[in-house]
Design a protein around this motif. Structure first.
Motif, short mmCIF file in Angstrom:
data_model
loop_
_atom_site.label_atom_id
_atom_site.label_comp_id
_atom_site.label_asym_id
_atom_site.label_seq_id
_atom_site.Cartn_x
_atom_site.Cartn_y
_atom_site.Cartn_z
N LEU A 83 0.23 6.66 -31.52
CA LEU A 83 -0.54 6.04 -30.50
C LEU A 83 -0.97 7.20 -29.60
CD1 LEU A 83 -1.80 3.44 -29.08
CD2 LEU A 83 0.16 3.44 -27.71
N GLY A 84 -0.37 8.26 -29.24
CA GLY A 84 -0.76 9.18 -28.45
C GLY A 84 -1.78 9.98 -28.99
N GLY A 85 -1.61 10.25 -30.40
CA GLY A 85 -2.73 10.95 -31.15
C GLY A 85 -4.23 10.17 -31.26
N LEU A 86 -4.04 8.84 -31.41
CA LEU A 86 -5.13 7.81 -31.38
C LEU A 86 -5.87 7.76 -30.27
CD1 LEU A 86 -3.74 4.97 -33.67
CD2 LEU A 86 -5.51 6.94 -34.21
N LEU A 87 -5.23 7.79 -28.94
CA LEU A 87 -5.74 7.86 -27.54
C LEU A 87 -6.18 8.87 -27.37
CD1 LEU A 87 -2.82 5.93 -26.04
CD2 LEU A 87 -5.08 4.92 -26.16
N LEU A 88 -5.86 9.91 -27.70
CA LEU A 88 -6.34 11.35 -27.35
C LEU A 88 -7.63 11.41 -28.23
CD1 LEU A 88 -5.59 13.61 -25.32
CD2 LEU A 88 -4.76 14.87 -27.35
N THR A 89 -7.99 10.96 -29.19
CA THR A 89 -8.96 11.09 -30.12
C THR A 89 -10.09 10.15 -29.67
OG1 THR A 89 -7.60 11.33 -32.21
CG2 THR A 89 -9.98 10.59 -32.47
N VAL A 90 -9.63 9.04 -28.96
CA VAL A 90 -10.71 8.00 -28.41
C VAL A 90 -11.36 8.69 -27.09
CG1 VAL A 90 -10.97 5.84 -27.30
CG2 VAL A 90 -9.88 5.89 -29.43
N ASN A 91 -10.32 9.22 -26.24
CA ASN A 91 -10.48 10.02 -25.10
C ASN A 91 -11.66 11.20 -25.50
OD1 ASN A 91 -9.89 12.40 -23.17
ND2 ASN A 91 -10.08 10.31 -22.05
N TRP A 92 -11.36 11.95 -26.30
CA TRP A 92 -12.17 13.08 -26.67
C TRP A 92 -13.46 12.62 -26.97
CZ3 TRP A 92 -8.87 17.42 -29.30
CH2 TRP A 92 -8.09 17.89 -28.29
N LEU A 93 -13.56 11.62 -28.16
CA LEU A 93 -14.85 11.16 -28.50
C LEU A 93 -15.69 10.51 -27.42
CD1 LEU A 93 -16.52 10.60 -30.94
CD2 LEU A 93 -15.66 8.33 -31.31
N ALA A 94 -15.00 9.75 -26.67
CA ALA A 94 -15.75 9.02 -25.70
C ALA A 94 -16.68 9.86 -24.53
CB ALA A 94 -14.98 7.99 -24.83
N PHE A 95 -15.65 11.06 -24.26
CA PHE A 95 -15.97 12.06 -23.25
C PHE A 95 -17.27 13.00 -23.84
CE2 PHE A 95 -15.80 16.20 -21.03
CZ PHE A 95 -15.86 15.69 -19.60
N ILE A 96 -17.05 13.34 -25.24
CA ILE A 96 -18.21 14.13 -25.71
C ILE A 96 -19.42 13.49 -25.79
CG2 ILE A 96 -18.95 15.16 -28.00
CD1 ILE A 96 -16.00 15.83 -28.50
N TYR A 97 -19.34 12.16 -26.03
CA TYR A 97 -20.62 11.19 -26.37
C TYR A 97 -21.09 11.16 -24.92
CZ TYR A 97 -23.75 7.32 -26.96
OH TYR A 97 -24.81 6.52 -26.97
N VAL A 98 -20.37 10.88 -23.97
CA VAL A 98 -20.89 10.59 -22.74
C VAL A 98 -21.57 11.78 -21.84
CG1 VAL A 98 -20.17 10.36 -20.26
CG2 VAL A 98 -19.35 8.55 -21.80
N VAL A 99 -20.86 12.91 -22.14
CA VAL A 99 -21.72 14.20 -21.44
C VAL A 99 -22.70 14.59 -22.25
CG1 VAL A 99 -21.29 16.64 -21.43
CG2 VAL A 99 -19.39 15.38 -20.90
N ASN A 100 -22.83 14.25 -23.37
CA ASN A 100 -24.23 14.73 -24.41
C ASN A 100 -25.22 13.62 -24.24
OD1 ASN A 100 -23.40 17.10 -24.67
ND2 ASN A 100 -22.77 16.95 -26.82
N HIS A 101 -24.80 12.19 -24.02
CA HIS A 101 -25.98 11.10 -24.39
C HIS A 101 -26.06 10.21 -23.23
CE1 HIS A 101 -26.24 12.67 -28.52
NE2 HIS A 101 -24.74 12.50 -28.53
N VAL A 102 -25.07 10.36 -22.22
CA VAL A 102 -25.29 9.52 -21.06
C VAL A 102 -25.35 10.43 -19.67
CG1 VAL A 102 -24.11 7.67 -19.57
CG2 VAL A 102 -23.77 7.74 -21.75
N ASP A 103 -24.42 10.94 -18.88
CA ASP A 103 -24.65 12.10 -18.20
C ASP A 103 -23.07 12.41 -17.72
OD1 ASP A 103 -23.49 10.14 -16.08
OD2 ASP A 103 -25.56 9.41 -15.71
N ILE A 104 -23.01 13.66 -17.26
CA ILE A 104 -22.07 14.38 -16.77
C ILE A 104 -21.27 13.65 -15.57
CG2 ILE A 104 -20.87 16.63 -16.14
CD1 ILE A 104 -23.14 18.04 -17.29
N GLN A 105 -22.04 13.11 -14.72
CA GLN A 105 -21.32 12.40 -13.61
C GLN A 105 -20.60 11.20 -14.01
OE1 GLN A 105 -24.74 10.84 -10.90
NE2 GLN A 105 -25.99 12.03 -12.34
N THR A 106 -20.96 10.45 -15.07
CA THR A 106 -19.87 9.33 -15.69
C THR A 106 -18.55 10.11 -16.06
OG1 THR A 106 -21.92 8.08 -16.21
CG2 THR A 106 -19.69 7.47 -17.30
N GLY A 107 -18.74 11.05 -16.94
CA GLY A 107 -17.40 11.56 -17.19
C GLY A 107 -16.56 12.23 -16.11
N SER A 108 -17.14 12.76 -15.22
CA SER A 108 -16.70 13.26 -13.68
C SER A 108 -15.88 11.96 -13.22
CB SER A 108 -17.75 13.89 -12.90
OG SER A 108 -17.11 14.28 -11.65
#
Length: 299
Positions: A83-108
């Protein structure tokens, strides 16, 4: 000098993480899933090499600890590690997408919200006590979420996904607190890659971009400088500094993210967002005030 050394390690780790938008933005032309795939691959290979060279004893201790547990505890270890590995995968994927396709403010905003959300989950799942000022901080956090939601529901949902995935990940770590953290992380990323590794074409999809020297350099930078090195610095600091102190220092990360969004990447914001970020920042200060806490020796 000894304490200063550990403080220096903790501060360095969060400063490094604060600048993580730079390698991610350098890979903005690549799909988020492709960035994630190779970040996990390079990170897990690096951790395996580090484990073989420096952490053989910890692996032996982990194996012995696992073998000594009852079947129920073994199943718990396997379930929460996966579960920890899956949660970390989801977290990294969402953060990468947000920084590159939404905005850094949302990640912050996500990582300002995350520690308070973790505290609420700790109360609900682990029955950890929250003081009155911490409950007031939770209320302020909810207010800031409402402000972000009225400005952009999509941004709020992304923030909650990032914050909740990492908060639940931290809870799984607390449930496995007897195990070495580097060993756990290596196992988690290894299990995550075992799931996504054999299905590259499905995971990345038709948006797959040809790999270039630039891509390899940025992935290695992201995996080594912005993943493995700050992780070791953070764990090193935890040897002598209380986790509560580390929790306060962690806010350096989103503050630097937020500053870079405006100073370097020229992002714009709305009045509602500014108010929401001010409210969440006040809630962070309120949460960490030692109101009703027993006096203890400083780290």
């Amino acid at each position: 000098m000894k304490v200063n050394k550990y403080y220096g390690a903790a501060i360095s780790a969060f400063i490094i993480w604060g600048f993580i938008p730079f390698p991610l933005k350098a890979l903005a032309d690549y799909p988020s899933s492709q960035i994630l795939y190779f970040r996990i691959l390079v990170s897990v290979l690096t951790l395996i090499v580090v484990s073989l060279l420096t952490r053989r004893q910890q692996w032996k201790e982990t194996k012995a600890l696992f073998k000594g547990h009852a079947p129920k505890e073994k199943r718990k270890f396997l379930a929460f590690t996966l579960l920890g590995g899956l949660l970390l995968t989801v977290n990294w994927l969402a953060f990468i997408y947000v920084v590159n396709h939404v905005d850094i403010q949302t990640g912050s905003f996500s990582y300002l919200l995350c520690p308070i959300l973790t505290a609420v989950l700790g109360f609900l799942i682990l029955k950890e006590h929250l003081r009155v000022n911490q409950w007031l901080s939770v209320a302020l956090s909810l207010m800031s979420c409402l402000l972000v939601g009225t400005d952009s529901l999509t941004n709020l949902l992304f923030s909650l996904l990032i914050a909740s995935s990492y908060a639940f990940y931290l809870i799984t770590q607390r449930l496995l607190k007897d195990y070495d953290k580097i060993v756990l992380l290596t196992l988690q990323l290894l299990l995550a890659f075992c799931i996504i590794g054999p299905s590259y074409s499905w995971f990345v999809g038709a948006e797959d971009v040809p790999i270039t020297g630039h891509f390899v350099r940025q992935i290695v930078l992201l995996s080594w400088v912005f993943t493995v090195i700050p992780l070791f610095l953070n764990l090193y600091a935890l040897k002598e500094i209380k986790s509560a102190t580390i929790g306060i220092l962690m806010y350096l990360n989103p503050i630097i993210n937020f500053t870079m969004a405006f100073v370097y990447f020229n992002e714009v914001t709305s009045t509602q967002k500014v108010i929401a970020y001010a409210v969440i920042f006040l809630s962070v200060i309120l949460y960490n005030l030692p109101i009703g806490k027993k006096k203890a020796a400083e780290a």
